[in-house]
Enzyme design. Sequence first.
Site, PDB file in Angstrom:
ATOM      1  N   SER A 214       0.731  -1.290  -0.124  1.00 41.90           N
ATOM      2  CA  SER A 214      -0.018   0.130   0.170  1.00 41.90           C
ATOM      3  C   SER A 214       0.745   1.246  -0.116  1.00 41.90           C
ATOM      4  O   SER A 214       1.725   1.215   0.894  1.00 41.90           O
ATOM      5  CB  SER A 214      -0.926   0.113   1.177  1.00 41.90           C
ATOM      6  N   ASP A 218      -0.044   7.212  -3.659  1.00 44.94           N
ATOM      7  CA  ASP A 218       0.387   6.492  -4.728  1.00 44.94           C
ATOM      8  C   ASP A 218      -0.231   5.284  -5.152  1.00 44.94           C
ATOM      9  O   ASP A 218       0.099   4.697  -6.298  1.00 44.94           O
ATOM     10  CB  ASP A 218       1.907   6.246  -4.804  1.00 44.94           C
ATOM     11  N   GLY A 245      -5.009   0.136   4.598  1.00 45.03           N
ATOM     12  CA  GLY A 245      -4.008  -0.898   4.325  1.00 45.03           C
ATOM     13  C   GLY A 245      -4.742  -2.497   4.437  1.00 45.03           C
ATOM     14  O   GLY A 245      -4.736  -3.294   3.580  1.00 45.03           O
ATOM     15  N   ASP A 246      -5.489  -2.598   5.495  1.00 42.82           N
ATOM     16  CA  ASP A 246      -6.298  -3.726   5.796  1.00 42.82           C
ATOM     17  C   ASP A 246      -7.457  -3.836   4.786  1.00 42.82           C
ATOM     18  O   ASP A 246      -7.664  -4.976   4.446  1.00 42.82           O
ATOM     19  CB  ASP A 246      -6.953  -3.634   7.196  1.00 42.82           C
TER      20      ASP A 246
END
Length: 302
Positions: A214, A218, A245-246
């Site tokens: 992640s 970006d 991210g999860d």
Amino acid sequence: MIASVTLNPAVDYTVELSEPLTDGAVARSDEHRYDAGGKGINVSKYLAELGVETVATGVAGGFLGRSLLERLSATSIDADFVEIDGETRLNTTLLGPDGEYKVNQNGPQVAPSAIEEIVDTLQGHDPETVVIAGSLPPGTGPETIDRVAAAGPWETVVDVGGATLADLEAEYALCKPNHEELAAATGRRVDDVQSAIAAAEELQAAGFERVVASLGADGAIMATPDRTLHAPAADVDVVDTVGAGDALLSGVLAARARQESDAVALRSGVAVASRVVAVSGTRAPSLTGLRDERESISVSAY
Ligand SMILES: O=P(O)(O)OC[C@@]1(O)O[C@H](CO)[C@@H](O)[C@@H]1O
């Protein structure tokens, strides 16, 4: 079925402030919420919302552990936690006009016997995939992750710190670092998409079948045995980035469970993350009707 393991879960306390924090002044808050959190638990929350069968395990203790389990029991997630003597942590996110501040406690001591109980729990559920995610509490180390990974016929996915990633020895189907963890795991400087791709490919070659990283604004990349894919971040109003991210990992895993291609899995991850960053805290927003968002995300191959 996908099982998540959270060795260091938390009650996530999210506080919204209308004014910036000032040294020596009292900050008043209009809104706050408590969520059952920790990276593995979040993955299970988002997977359940995506309609994927999941069980969440890990350790919980004390009044915060009880609060965590009560919150989980109010969801559709199957939760099967091991009780410990220590106190589950409270992790705080402060959302103010000047930014997002996160304070995470180290967590309670976890004994080897609790890890063996987690292994027994996993063996009882017989998952196809085990996701071990989040920081390592005192008493555990990379060998704890290797132990859980090697304890059954499942494929193992990890989202752990960069230094820990570098020390793992068991077989792993996928890891999900962020850009700092990519840098820590490889010793490379990671400050743009190209440098992230180089680091992810190095980590992939070091023994992870797939590396999904992640990269915040970006977007995200996926290094596979054949090629590396990049998807830019979706254009959404971000409320807070906790759990992004999860969410990326959940979208990827849900698509993999449906036998979708790597490119579709990456787009699905970015689409789920874009829904999660649009709500405060780590609650699962509605994840229905993602098809249009998913299809609007372009993927480049390198
Ligand atoms: O301290 P760790 O285990 O690295 O991260 C824990 C945590 O920040 O991660 C989740 C968001 O990804 C939150 O639910 C939780 O508070």
